[in-house]
Write a protein that holds these residues in place. Structure first.
Motif, PDB file in Angstrom:
ATOM      1  N   GLY A   7     -39.088 -18.438 -32.480  1.00 34.44           N
ATOM      2  CA  GLY A   7     -38.383 -18.798 -33.712  1.00 34.44           C
ATOM      3  C   GLY A   7     -37.148 -17.949 -33.970  1.00 34.44           C
ATOM      4  O   GLY A   7     -36.160 -18.428 -34.523  1.00 34.44           O
ATOM      5  N   GLN A   8     -37.205 -16.685 -33.578  1.00 34.67           N
ATOM      6  CA  GLN A   8     -36.068 -15.780 -33.759  1.00 34.67           C
ATOM      7  C   GLN A   8     -35.092 -15.841 -32.581  1.00 34.67           C
ATOM      8  O   GLN A   8     -34.107 -15.117 -32.565  1.00 34.67           O
ATOM      9  N   SER A   9     -35.375 -16.681 -31.608  1.00 32.85           N
ATOM     10  CA  SER A   9     -34.533 -16.833 -30.403  1.00 32.85           C
ATOM     11  C   SER A   9     -34.300 -15.496 -29.704  1.00 32.85           C
ATOM     12  O   SER A   9     -33.177 -15.174 -29.303  1.00 32.85           O
ATOM     13  N   VAL A  10     -35.372 -14.719 -29.559  1.00 33.41           N
ATOM     14  CA  VAL A  10     -35.290 -13.401 -28.926  1.00 33.41           C
ATOM     15  C   VAL A  10     -35.114 -13.573 -27.422  1.00 33.41           C
ATOM     16  O   VAL A  10     -35.845 -14.329 -26.783  1.00 33.41           O
ATOM     17  N   ASN A  11     -34.108 -12.871 -26.861  1.00 31.17           N
ATOM     18  CA  ASN A  11     -33.875 -12.882 -25.416  1.00 31.17           C
ATOM     19  C   ASN A  11     -34.585 -11.732 -24.715  1.00 31.17           C
ATOM     20  O   ASN A  11     -35.030 -11.876 -23.577  1.00 31.17           O
ATOM     21  N   GLU A  12     -34.634 -10.570 -25.379  1.00 31.73           N
ATOM     22  CA  GLU A  12     -35.232  -9.368 -24.785  1.00 31.73           C
ATOM     23  C   GLU A  12     -36.120  -8.678 -25.801  1.00 31.73           C
ATOM     24  O   GLU A  12     -35.789  -8.611 -26.980  1.00 31.73           O
ATOM     25  N   VAL A  13     -37.220  -8.154 -25.297  1.00 30.86           N
ATOM     26  CA  VAL A  13     -38.078  -7.277 -26.096  1.00 30.86           C
ATOM     27  C   VAL A  13     -38.037  -5.921 -25.413  1.00 30.86           C
ATOM     28  O   VAL A  13     -38.349  -5.805 -24.237  1.00 30.86           O
ATOM     29  N   ILE A  14     -37.608  -4.919 -26.155  1.00 31.25           N
ATOM     30  CA  ILE A  14     -37.581  -3.552 -25.645  1.00 31.25           C
ATOM     31  C   ILE A  14     -38.781  -2.822 -26.236  1.00 31.25           C
ATOM     32  O   ILE A  14     -38.892  -2.701 -27.459  1.00 31.25           O
ATOM     33  N   ILE A  15     -39.664  -2.359 -25.368  1.00 30.83           N
ATOM     34  CA  ILE A  15     -40.858  -1.653 -25.828  1.00 30.83           C
ATOM     35  C   ILE A  15     -40.695  -0.170 -25.501  1.00 30.83           C
ATOM     36  O   ILE A  15     -40.678   0.201 -24.332  1.00 30.83           O
ATOM     37  N   PRO A  16     -40.510   0.653 -26.525  1.00 33.36           N
ATOM     38  CA  PRO A  16     -40.377   2.089 -26.280  1.00 33.36           C
ATOM     39  C   PRO A  16     -41.634   2.668 -25.641  1.00 33.36           C
ATOM     40  O   PRO A  16     -42.747   2.418 -26.093  1.00 33.36           O
ATOM     41  N   ARG A  17     -41.443   3.400 -24.568  1.00 34.50           N
ATOM     42  CA  ARG A  17     -42.539   4.068 -23.874  1.00 34.50           C
ATOM     43  C   ARG A  17     -42.593   5.510 -24.369  1.00 34.50           C
ATOM     44  O   ARG A  17     -41.572   6.113 -24.645  1.00 34.50           O
ATOM     45  N   ASP A  18     -43.750   6.061 -24.501  1.00 36.82           N
ATOM     46  CA  ASP A  18     -43.918   7.463 -24.879  1.00 36.82           C
ATOM     47  C   ASP A  18     -43.294   7.780 -26.241  1.00 36.82           C
ATOM     48  O   ASP A  18     -42.735   8.850 -26.432  1.00 36.82           O
ATOM     49  N   TYR A  19     -43.374   6.850 -27.165  1.00 35.53           N
ATOM     50  CA  TYR A  19     -42.866   7.093 -28.509  1.00 35.53           C
ATOM     51  C   TYR A  19     -44.041   6.982 -29.473  1.00 35.53           C
ATOM     52  O   TYR A  19     -44.823   6.039 -29.404  1.00 35.53           O
ATOM     53  N   THR A  20     -44.166   7.944 -30.359  1.00 36.50           N
ATOM     54  CA  THR A  20     -45.233   7.933 -31.352  1.00 36.50           C
ATOM     55  C   THR A  20     -44.645   7.458 -32.677  1.00 36.50           C
ATOM     56  O   THR A  20     -43.782   8.112 -33.257  1.00 36.50           O
ATOM     57  N   TYR A  21     -45.111   6.292 -33.122  1.00 34.16           N
ATOM     58  CA  TYR A  21     -44.615   5.718 -34.370  1.00 34.16           C
ATOM     59  C   TYR A  21     -45.216   6.449 -35.564  1.00 34.16           C
ATOM     60  O   TYR A  21     -46.390   6.819 -35.546  1.00 34.16           O
ATOM     61  N   LYS A  22     -44.405   6.616 -36.592  1.00 34.21           N
ATOM     62  CA  LYS A  22     -44.893   7.204 -37.832  1.00 34.21           C
ATOM     63  C   LYS A  22     -45.559   6.102 -38.652  1.00 34.21           C
ATOM     64  O   LYS A  22     -44.964   5.074 -38.916  1.00 34.21           O
ATOM     65  N   LYS A  23     -46.782   6.357 -39.031  1.00 34.74           N
ATOM     66  CA  LYS A  23     -47.541   5.410 -39.850  1.00 34.74           C
ATOM     67  C   LYS A  23     -47.111   5.603 -41.298  1.00 34.74           C
ATOM     68  O   LYS A  23     -47.473   6.591 -41.929  1.00 34.74           O
ATOM     69  N   ILE A  51     -36.887  -4.811 -31.057  1.00 36.67           N
ATOM     70  CA  ILE A  51     -37.368  -3.464 -30.767  1.00 36.67           C
ATOM     71  C   ILE A  51     -38.358  -3.048 -31.853  1.00 36.67           C
ATOM     72  O   ILE A  51     -38.003  -3.035 -33.040  1.00 36.67           O
ATOM     73  N   PRO A  52     -39.591  -2.699 -31.478  1.00 36.42           N
ATOM     74  CA  PRO A  52     -40.516  -2.143 -32.480  1.00 36.42           C
ATOM     75  C   PRO A  52     -39.938  -0.849 -33.044  1.00 36.42           C
ATOM     76  O   PRO A  52     -39.310  -0.074 -32.320  1.00 36.42           O
ATOM     77  N   SER A  53     -40.142  -0.631 -34.335  1.00 41.20           N
ATOM     78  CA  SER A  53     -39.542   0.538 -34.979  1.00 41.20           C
ATOM     79  C   SER A  53     -40.440   1.036 -36.105  1.00 41.20           C
ATOM     80  O   SER A  53     -41.248   0.291 -36.645  1.00 41.20           O
ATOM     81  N   ASP A  54     -40.247   2.293 -36.452  1.00 38.46           N
ATOM     82  CA  ASP A  54     -40.889   2.836 -37.651  1.00 38.46           C
ATOM     83  C   ASP A  54     -39.831   3.168 -38.708  1.00 38.46           C
ATOM     84  O   ASP A  54     -40.117   3.832 -39.684  1.00 38.46           O
ATOM     85  N   PHE A  55     -38.625   2.697 -38.476  1.00 39.88           N
ATOM     86  CA  PHE A  55     -37.492   2.888 -39.396  1.00 39.88           C
ATOM     87  C   PHE A  55     -37.191   4.359 -39.647  1.00 39.88           C
ATOM     88  O   PHE A  55     -36.906   4.779 -40.764  1.00 39.88           O
ATOM     89  N   ASN A  84     -47.809  -2.132 -28.893  1.00 45.16           N
ATOM     90  CA  ASN A  84     -49.063  -2.502 -28.222  1.00 45.16           C
ATOM     91  C   ASN A  84     -49.338  -3.998 -28.342  1.00 45.16           C
ATOM     92  O   ASN A  84     -49.780  -4.635 -27.384  1.00 45.16           O
ATOM     93  N   ALA A  85     -49.070  -4.574 -29.502  1.00 37.75           N
ATOM     94  CA  ALA A  85     -49.275  -6.011 -29.694  1.00 37.75           C
ATOM     95  C   ALA A  85     -48.349  -6.812 -28.783  1.00 37.75           C
ATOM     96  O   ALA A  85     -48.759  -7.822 -28.205  1.00 37.75           O
ATOM     97  N   LEU A  86     -47.106  -6.365 -28.620  1.00 37.61           N
ATOM     98  CA  LEU A  86     -46.159  -7.071 -27.756  1.00 37.61           C
ATOM     99  C   LEU A  86     -46.531  -6.940 -26.280  1.00 37.61           C
ATOM    100  O   LEU A  86     -46.288  -7.860 -25.495  1.00 37.61           O
ATOM    101  N   ARG A  87     -47.118  -5.825 -25.893  1.00 38.02           N
ATOM    102  CA  ARG A  87     -47.583  -5.680 -24.506  1.00 38.02           C
ATOM    103  C   ARG A  87     -48.643  -6.737 -24.190  1.00 38.02           C
ATOM    104  O   ARG A  87     -48.670  -7.303 -23.107  1.00 38.02           O
ATOM    105  N   LYS A  88     -49.515  -7.022 -25.154  1.00 36.24           N
ATOM    106  CA  LYS A  88     -50.540  -8.052 -24.955  1.00 36.24           C
ATOM    107  C   LYS A  88     -49.896  -9.428 -24.841  1.00 36.24           C
ATOM    108  O   LYS A  88     -50.306 -10.245 -24.008  1.00 36.24           O
ATOM    109  N   VAL A  89     -48.888  -9.696 -25.667  1.00 37.28           N
ATOM    110  CA  VAL A  89     -48.183 -10.981 -25.619  1.00 37.28           C
ATOM    111  C   VAL A  89     -47.521 -11.169 -24.261  1.00 37.28           C
ATOM    112  O   VAL A  89     -47.578 -12.250 -23.674  1.00 37.28           O
ATOM    113  N   GLU A  90     -46.921 -10.120 -23.742  1.00 36.12           N
ATOM    114  CA  GLU A  90     -46.254 -10.201 -22.440  1.00 36.12           C
ATOM    115  C   GLU A  90     -47.238 -10.611 -21.352  1.00 36.12           C
ATOM    116  O   GLU A  90     -46.929 -11.436 -20.491  1.00 36.12           O
TER     117      GLU A  90
END
Length: 160
Positions: A104-120, A9-13, A130-136
């Motif tokens: 390499g991380q043996s990821v089964n699922e990628v959850i991409i939050p929709r309508d979430y604004t990450y804190k820079k 899951i992409p995160s801004d912690f 956005n990068a993962l959407r391109k990979v998909e």
């Protein structure tokens, strides 16, 4: 022994971003879940930065005490699920790298939050979602990609 499901899951912690962690745990049918929270921070080209700042140093700077406390609350709430949550920083948005990272991380699922604004939080931040959407779109993979809405109110009930 049940197979572990690995969810990236992409995160801004931030505490707000943990809403997607809770939602993913609740939607999963797996008994054992590993969640990888990733922040996008392009690698520096400065020699002094490359030599002096390691992953642990970066994570310590990015993760607040309230975020870590909220993660502990999630662990307690879902202790029957054999849950692990760990954080990582991706140093590039290169699609080939991301494909190799997922494998390499043996990821089964990628959850991409929709309508979430990450804190820079860093100067070299990039939006991992956005990068993962391109990979998909570029690959056929055994990894399942899902968009997840931030439904409900912003209060996620982690800090009690």
């Amino acid at each position: 022994m049940a197979k572990t499901t690995r969810i990236l899951i992409p995160s801004d912690f931030t505490v707000d971003s943990l809403h997607f962690v809770r939602q993913s745990i609740e939607e999963s049918t797996a008994d054992s879940i590993d969640i990888i929270l990733v922040y996008g921070n392009k690698s520096s080209t400065s020699a002094s930065e490359l030599l002096g700042i390691g992953l642990e140093d970066q994570l310590e700077t990015l993760q607040s005490e309230s975020f870590l406390k909220a993660c502990s609350v999630i662990y307690q709430r879902y202790k029957n699920r054999r849950l692990s949550i760990f954080a990582d920083i991706l140093g590039t948005d290169n699609s080939h790298y991301l494909q190799h990272y997922l494998r390499g991380q043996s990821v089964n699922e990628v959850i991409i939050p929709r309508d979430y604004t990450y804190k820079k939080k860093t100067r070299n931040f990039f939006n991992v979602a956005n990068a993962l959407r391109k990979v998909e779109r570029q690959t056929r993979s055994t990894v399942s990609f899902k968009e997840q809405s931030n439904i409900g109110n912003r209060e996620i009930g982690l800090i009690e």
